[in-house]
Structure formats: C-alpha cells, structure tokens
Design a protein around this motif. Structure first.
Motif, PDB file in Angstrom:
ATOM      1  N   CYS A  30       0.858  -1.184   0.000  1.00  0.00           N
ATOM      2  CA  CYS A  30       0.000   0.000   0.000  1.00  0.00           C
ATOM      3  C   CYS A  30       0.905   1.249   0.000  1.00  0.00           C
ATOM      4  O   CYS A  30       1.840   1.332   0.798  1.00  0.00           O
ATOM      5  CB  CYS A  30      -0.872  -0.019   1.254  1.00  0.00           C
ATOM      6  SG  CYS A  30      -1.807   1.492   1.503  1.00  0.00           S
ATOM      7  N   HIS A  32       0.203   4.195   0.959  1.00  0.00           N
ATOM      8  CA  HIS A  32      -0.079   5.173   2.021  1.00  0.00           C
ATOM      9  C   HIS A  32       1.083   5.201   3.013  1.00  0.00           C
ATOM     10  O   HIS A  32       1.524   4.154   3.498  1.00  0.00           O
ATOM     11  CB  HIS A  32      -1.385   4.804   2.744  1.00  0.00           C
ATOM     12  CG  HIS A  32      -1.921   5.929   3.560  1.00  0.00           C
ATOM     13  ND1 HIS A  32      -1.406   6.243   4.789  1.00  0.00           N
ATOM     14  CD2 HIS A  32      -2.897   6.837   3.303  1.00  0.00           C
ATOM     15  CE1 HIS A  32      -2.049   7.302   5.273  1.00  0.00           C
ATOM     16  NE2 HIS A  32      -2.959   7.671   4.383  1.00  0.00           N
ATOM     17  N   CYS A  35       0.874   3.104   6.197  1.00  0.00           N
ATOM     18  CA  CYS A  35       0.317   1.755   6.111  1.00  0.00           C
ATOM     19  C   CYS A  35       1.326   0.727   5.566  1.00  0.00           C
ATOM     20  O   CYS A  35       1.838  -0.099   6.299  1.00  0.00           O
ATOM     21  CB  CYS A  35      -0.948   1.793   5.255  1.00  0.00           C
ATOM     22  SG  CYS A  35      -1.736   0.195   5.052  1.00  0.00           S
ATOM     23  N   HIS A  37       0.783  -1.875   3.882  1.00  0.00           N
ATOM     24  CA  HIS A  37       0.250  -3.233   3.974  1.00  0.00           C
ATOM     25  C   HIS A  37       0.546  -4.014   2.680  1.00  0.00           C
ATOM     26  O   HIS A  37       0.464  -3.475   1.584  1.00  0.00           O
ATOM     27  CB  HIS A  37      -1.274  -3.130   4.202  1.00  0.00           C
ATOM     28  CG  HIS A  37      -1.983  -4.435   4.233  1.00  0.00           C
ATOM     29  ND1 HIS A  37      -1.793  -5.348   5.250  1.00  0.00           N
ATOM     30  CD2 HIS A  37      -2.900  -4.976   3.372  1.00  0.00           C
ATOM     31  CE1 HIS A  37      -2.580  -6.401   5.006  1.00  0.00           C
ATOM     32  NE2 HIS A  37      -3.248  -6.204   3.887  1.00  0.00           N
ATOM     33  N   CYS A  70      -6.705  -1.153  -0.494  1.00  0.00           N
ATOM     34  CA  CYS A  70      -5.995  -1.719   0.661  1.00  0.00           C
ATOM     35  C   CYS A  70      -7.035  -2.034   1.743  1.00  0.00           C
ATOM     36  O   CYS A  70      -7.697  -1.114   2.248  1.00  0.00           O
ATOM     37  CB  CYS A  70      -4.956  -0.725   1.169  1.00  0.00           C
ATOM     38  SG  CYS A  70      -4.176  -1.263   2.707  1.00  0.00           S
ATOM     39  N   CYS A  73      -6.091  -0.174   5.416  1.00  0.00           N
ATOM     40  CA  CYS A  73      -6.374   1.239   5.727  1.00  0.00           C
ATOM     41  C   CYS A  73      -7.559   1.789   4.940  1.00  0.00           C
ATOM     42  O   CYS A  73      -7.967   2.935   5.158  1.00  0.00           O
ATOM     43  CB  CYS A  73      -5.134   2.100   5.481  1.00  0.00           C
ATOM     44  SG  CYS A  73      -4.704   2.285   3.747  1.00  0.00           S
TER      45      CYS A  73
HETATM   46 ZN   LIG Z   1      -3.092   0.687   3.229  1.00  0.00          ZN
END
Ligand SMILES: [Zn+2]
Length: 183
Positions: A30, A32, A35, A37, A70, A73
C-alpha cells in the motif's frame, strides 16, 4: 493517491504488458505512508485519453488505469505508467520535446511552429513558466537522486544535463515520489 510505475516509458509498452502480465502492475505494498500493507486487492479501473498524436495512426485511447484497494487502511490507489503525467492530457514524451526546444533557446512562437498545432501556445507557455517557477524545489529534490547535476546551477544548464541522462518522465516520477506536485 497514485503510484507511478517506473520504466514504462511508452503507451504501447504499457498496454502490451497490461495484456500479457497485468499482475506485474499490482503494487507490492500500500503506498499510504502510514500503512505499507502487503496484498492489495484489484479495484477495477478508470480510463484516460493521453494519446493525442495526430499522425494518421489509430489512437490508443482510451487507456485503462488500474486501481487497487488496501483492506488494511481502506485507501484506494491508481497505478499510472511513468509515461502518463498525473495531471496533464499530454504524455511526458510530448512535453519533453517541447521542453528541449525551449531549453535550446527557441522562442515560444518558434517552438509552436516546429511542433505544429499539437499543443497550444497557452499550454506551452504555462508549462514553461511552471518549470521556471518550480526550479528551486525541483532541482533540490532531484539532486539527491542525481548528484552529478550539482555542477549545473542555472535553470537551462541543469535541465539540459538532467534530460541528457534521464527522460523527463523519470525525473517527474522521482519528484512525485518525493511528494512534489508535478506540473
Ligand atoms: Zn493501506
């Protein structure tokens, strides 16, 4: 939020890979900042019309831009190939040709005449002013990536040296990754 795919410098290259290996466009993590992830879900696509050449060839438009979600988040991101600017109708390749003409000392009118009517004088002028206005920010953010450019202090010298080493799309992708708003 958009993630820019490095090394995809033409629409044909992008579309061929999209057909043969779409999975290669899924971001590893991800994007972000809080995050990162692993394991983003496919989230459809939207289309862009960046192919504005007028040379009698069939247009490549509309070009699908993949989106991912994602689950950690809740953020969605789109994945743009490096050749397509995040906020412009014209490919970086088209803009690089114009930028180089201006850097070589051609006037706006002469650049327009050489380039035909593909991009308006107003648009060319806006791009040129924006690059000039943002020079300090752009050069400071690019120098850590290309330390050899530190020898070129002036606007024209800096950009000529930069574009001799890397396409404009790569420089703009690096700025985008640094959080700089590219024109
Ligand atoms: Zn994320």
């Amino acid at each position: 939020m958009s993630f820019i795919l490095p090394g995809i410098i033409s629409l044909i290259q992008y579309l061929e890979t999209l057909q043969k290996a779409p999975e290669s466009y899924r971001p590893e993590r991800c994007p972000h900042p809080d995050c990162h992830h692993v394991g983003l879900w496919c989230h459809g696509c939207y289309t862009r019309k960046p192919d504005r050449k007028d040379l009698g060839e069939p247009s490549l438009n509309p070009v699908p831009i993949l989106r991912f979600f994602c689950s950690e988040c809740g953020c969605t991101c789109s994945v743009l190939p490096e050749c397509i600017p995040p906020r412009s109708w014209y490919l970086w390749q088209v803009r690089q040709v114009i930028f180089l003409l201006l850097l070589a000392g051609n006037s706006l009118n002469h650049t327009l005449a050489i380039n035909g009517s593909r991009v308006s004088r107003t648009t060319i002028k806006r791009w040129w002013l924006r690059f000039n206005d943002c020079f300090v920010s752009f050069s400071l953010n690019l120098l850590p990536h290309f330390p050899c450019l530190g020898r070129h202090a002036g606007f024209s010298e800096f950009w000529k040296a930069c574009l001799a080493l890397h396409p404009l799309s790569s420089a703009m992708r690096l700025l985008h990754e640094e959080g700089v708003c590219v024109p």
